[in-house]
Design a protein around this motif. Structure first.
Motif, mmCIF file in Angstrom:
data_model
loop_
_atom_site.group_PDB
_atom_site.id
_atom_site.type_symbol
_atom_site.label_atom_id
_atom_site.label_comp_id
_atom_site.label_asym_id
_atom_site.label_seq_id
_atom_site.Cartn_x
_atom_site.Cartn_y
_atom_site.Cartn_z
ATOM 1 N N LEU A 29 0.865 -1.175 0.000
ATOM 2 C CA LEU A 29 0.000 0.000 0.000
ATOM 3 C C LEU A 29 0.905 1.230 0.000
ATOM 4 N N LEU A 30 0.915 1.963 -1.106
ATOM 5 C CA LEU A 30 1.718 3.174 -1.209
ATOM 6 C C LEU A 30 0.860 4.370 -0.824
ATOM 7 N N VAL A 31 1.276 5.082 0.198
ATOM 8 C CA VAL A 31 0.508 6.223 0.700
ATOM 9 C C VAL A 31 1.352 7.483 0.564
ATOM 10 N N LYS A 32 0.817 8.473 -0.106
ATOM 11 C CA LYS A 32 1.573 9.715 -0.307
ATOM 12 C C LYS A 32 1.802 10.445 1.014
ATOM 13 N N ASN A 33 0.747 10.615 1.786
ATOM 14 C CA ASN A 33 0.860 11.331 3.061
ATOM 15 C C ASN A 33 0.779 10.327 4.209
ATOM 16 N N LEU A 34 1.917 9.828 4.627
ATOM 17 C CA LEU A 34 1.975 8.780 5.650
ATOM 18 C C LEU A 34 2.977 9.186 6.727
ATOM 19 N N LYS A 35 2.546 9.117 7.979
ATOM 20 C CA LYS A 35 3.429 9.493 9.083
ATOM 21 C C LYS A 35 4.341 8.348 9.503
ATOM 22 N N ARG A 36 3.811 7.125 9.491
ATOM 23 C CA ARG A 36 4.622 5.988 9.945
ATOM 24 C C ARG A 36 4.322 4.761 9.100
ATOM 25 N N GLU A 37 5.370 4.086 8.655
ATOM 26 C CA GLU A 37 5.197 2.881 7.850
ATOM 27 C C GLU A 37 4.779 1.712 8.733
ATOM 28 N N LEU A 38 3.969 0.809 8.170
ATOM 29 C CA LEU A 38 3.384 -0.285 8.944
ATOM 30 C C LEU A 38 3.521 -1.599 8.191
ATOM 31 N N PHE A 39 3.272 -2.689 8.901
ATOM 32 C CA PHE A 39 3.163 -4.016 8.292
ATOM 33 C C PHE A 39 1.908 -4.651 8.861
ATOM 34 N N LEU A 40 0.850 -4.734 8.034
ATOM 35 C CA LEU A 40 -0.457 -5.168 8.516
ATOM 36 C C LEU A 40 -0.868 -6.476 7.838
ATOM 37 N N GLN A 41 -0.782 -7.564 8.570
ATOM 38 C CA GLN A 41 -1.240 -8.873 8.067
ATOM 39 C C GLN A 41 -0.706 -9.176 6.666
ATOM 40 N N GLY A 42 0.584 -9.037 6.527
ATOM 41 C CA GLY A 42 1.219 -9.349 5.257
ATOM 42 C C GLY A 42 1.249 -8.210 4.254
ATOM 43 N N ILE A 43 0.626 -7.060 4.585
ATOM 44 C CA ILE A 43 0.603 -5.899 3.692
ATOM 45 C C ILE A 43 1.634 -4.877 4.169
ATOM 46 N N LYS A 44 2.512 -4.463 3.285
ATOM 47 C CA LYS A 44 3.474 -3.404 3.600
ATOM 48 C C LYS A 44 2.844 -2.052 3.301
ATOM 49 N N VAL A 45 2.738 -1.211 4.329
ATOM 50 C CA VAL A 45 2.214 0.140 4.150
ATOM 51 C C VAL A 45 3.420 1.078 4.101
ATOM 52 N N LYS A 46 3.688 1.632 2.919
ATOM 53 C CA LYS A 46 4.922 2.371 2.701
ATOM 54 C C LYS A 46 4.621 3.823 2.315
ATOM 55 N N LYS A 47 5.485 4.723 2.794
ATOM 56 C CA LYS A 47 5.402 6.114 2.336
ATOM 57 C C LYS A 47 5.871 6.152 0.886
ATOM 58 N N ALA A 48 5.078 6.760 0.035
ATOM 59 C CA ALA A 48 5.273 6.610 -1.408
ATOM 60 C C ALA A 48 6.596 7.171 -1.916
ATOM 61 N N ALA A 49 6.921 8.412 -1.561
ATOM 62 C CA ALA A 49 8.086 9.068 -2.173
ATOM 63 C C ALA A 49 9.390 8.304 -1.935
ATOM 64 N N PRO A 50 9.718 7.910 -0.693
ATOM 65 C CA PRO A 50 10.959 7.144 -0.492
ATOM 66 C C PRO A 50 10.946 5.796 -1.210
ATOM 67 N N TRP A 51 9.778 5.151 -1.285
ATOM 68 C CA TRP A 51 9.697 3.861 -1.984
ATOM 69 C C TRP A 51 9.942 4.046 -3.479
ATOM 70 N N LEU A 52 9.343 5.083 -4.068
ATOM 71 C CA LEU A 52 9.544 5.353 -5.480
ATOM 72 C C LEU A 52 10.989 5.756 -5.776
ATOM 73 N N GLN A 53 11.636 6.370 -4.802
ATOM 74 C CA GLN A 53 13.006 6.851 -5.002
ATOM 75 C C GLN A 53 14.003 5.711 -5.203
ATOM 76 N N VAL A 54 13.754 4.559 -4.617
ATOM 77 C CA VAL A 54 14.709 3.457 -4.700
ATOM 78 C C VAL A 54 14.354 2.446 -5.793
ATOM 79 N N LEU A 55 13.318 2.738 -6.590
ATOM 80 C CA LEU A 55 13.021 1.883 -7.741
ATOM 81 C C LEU A 55 14.164 1.979 -8.748
ATOM 82 N N GLU A 56 14.390 0.907 -9.493
ATOM 83 C CA GLU A 56 15.314 0.998 -10.613
ATOM 84 C C GLU A 56 14.745 2.012 -11.589
ATOM 85 N N ALA A 57 15.558 2.998 -11.935
ATOM 86 C CA ALA A 57 15.070 4.143 -12.719
ATOM 87 C C ALA A 57 14.670 3.747 -14.112
#
Length: 373
Positions: A345-373
């Protein structure tokens, strides 16, 4: 700003012809000229003098690179450059750039088989500008201005709007002539307006045909033309039966995120779609994988925005949201796949990243930053 493909293209152009395609004004020629600055020659097929020089094969043989811009506009260009390669090799090195038709030839380059590598250049992504701009700033700028180099680097919403009008007009009134004969340009322009207000939703060819007063077949053909012109890309619903998935209602996204209607959610989803497609194309062009981007939806209208598939294997389930941590659709669809599929779950406005029942809740910008360009 150094482009993400530069090192790969420079390595491959040493071995074979390189075909570099992508949207108009995405920076293809700029990248090509940056490979061997000062020691390359560039010929543009829209220039009459250049066309005559090409016909006479009158380029310097002591330069490092010869760039043929829009070579596909020359009749029988594939056979022509095949002859050059077969008799002279890649000294000087040979690079061909172009947009719509070049990408079509790339897919069916039978006469050039074994003689070329191909790359697709995309607009800037958060990952590509990570050495210059923070992740959050880059994402905001892509959503506001789009990722095409000129408006992105100028940083002005007013300049971006002026650039965009000229950009779209030139594609629909100039580039379109290279791929098809369309009389109803105004109808195509109206379709673009309808699509830019439908990002994030499925589209119906039947519904659009009523709005445009043309047949559903014509609408489908026009969408295909916009796709070949690198204005939009189409994402179809995933199905184990690929043929069935192509018959269901698709979604349409724009290469230019800044062109989307003034809706934060739609622009964010479009930015994520662009970043995912760019990564899949990069991996496909550099490794030979067959990669595709889908979305998922069932009869109960439960939906997940994206599914990345690499070499036939589902990889990531991704839902894009501005805020919140609703994961029910991801949980539902994750049960359809093997354990190796990641649910994110990519969330643009997220205060804290979570792991909910197998789902990774990630802040979008840092996650997108480490994608292979």
């Amino acid at each position: 700003m150094k482009r993400h493909l530069e090192d790969k293209v420079k390595s491959d152009v040493d071995k074979k012809i390189v075909l570099l395609s992508g949207p108009r004004q995405v920076g293809r020629t700029t990248l090509a000229k940056a490979l061997y600055p000062g020691t390359s020659e560039c010929f543009n097929m829209d220039n009459e003098e250049h066309r005559l020089l090409i016909k006479k094969t009158a380029w310097r043989r002591d330069c490092d690179l010869v760039i043929f811009d829009e070579l596909h506009k020359v009749k029988k260009w594939k056979s022509w450059i095949k002859g050059i390669y077969d008799t002279e090799g890649v000294r000087p090195r040979l690079l061909v750039t172009g947009s719509a038709r070049l990408d079509t030839y790339r897919k069916g380059g039978d006469s050039l088989a074994g003689r070329f590598y191909s790359y697709r250049l995309h607009p800037f992504s958060v990952a590509e500008v990570k050495d210059k701009i923070s992740a959050d700033t880059a994402l905001e700028q892509i959503m506001r201005l789009g990722g095409f180099p000129e408006p992105f680097l100028k940083g002005s919403a007013e300049e971006a709007k002026r650039w965009r009008k000229s950009h779209v007009d030139r594609i629909l009134r100039d580039d379109l002539r290279d791929v098809a004969s369309i009389r109803d340009i105004r109808g195509l322009e109206t379709l673009v307006e309808l699509l830019r207000n439908s990002v994030g939703s499925t589209i119906s060819f039947e519904s659009l045909s009523r709005d445009l007063q043309v047949s559903p077949h014509t609408v489908k053909h026009w969408v295909g033309l916009l796709e070949s012109l690198h204005v939009v890309f189409v994402v179809t619903p995933w199905s184990r039966n690929i043929a069935r998935s192509l018959l269901k209602q698709p979604k349409v996204y724009f290469y230019d995120t800044g062109f989307i209607k003034e809706d934060e959610g739609a622009r964010f989803e479009n930015a994520v779609a662009c970043a995912l497609l760019k990564r899949l194309h990069f991996l496909e062009d550099t490794t030979g994988e067959k990669n595709l981007l889908y979305y998922l939806r069932d009869k109960q209208k439960r939906e997940v925005d994206f599914l990345t598939v690499r070499d036939g294997k589902p990889e990531w389930l991704i839902e894009a949201k501005i805020s919140g941590a609703e994961t029910s659709s991801l949980k539902h669809f994750s049960g359809f796949f093997e354990k190796q599929v990641e649910s994110i779950l990519l969330v643009k406005n997220l205060k804290r990243e979570l792991f909910l029942q197998g789902i990774k809740v990630k802040k979008a910008a840092p996650w997108l930053q480490v994608l292979e360009a």
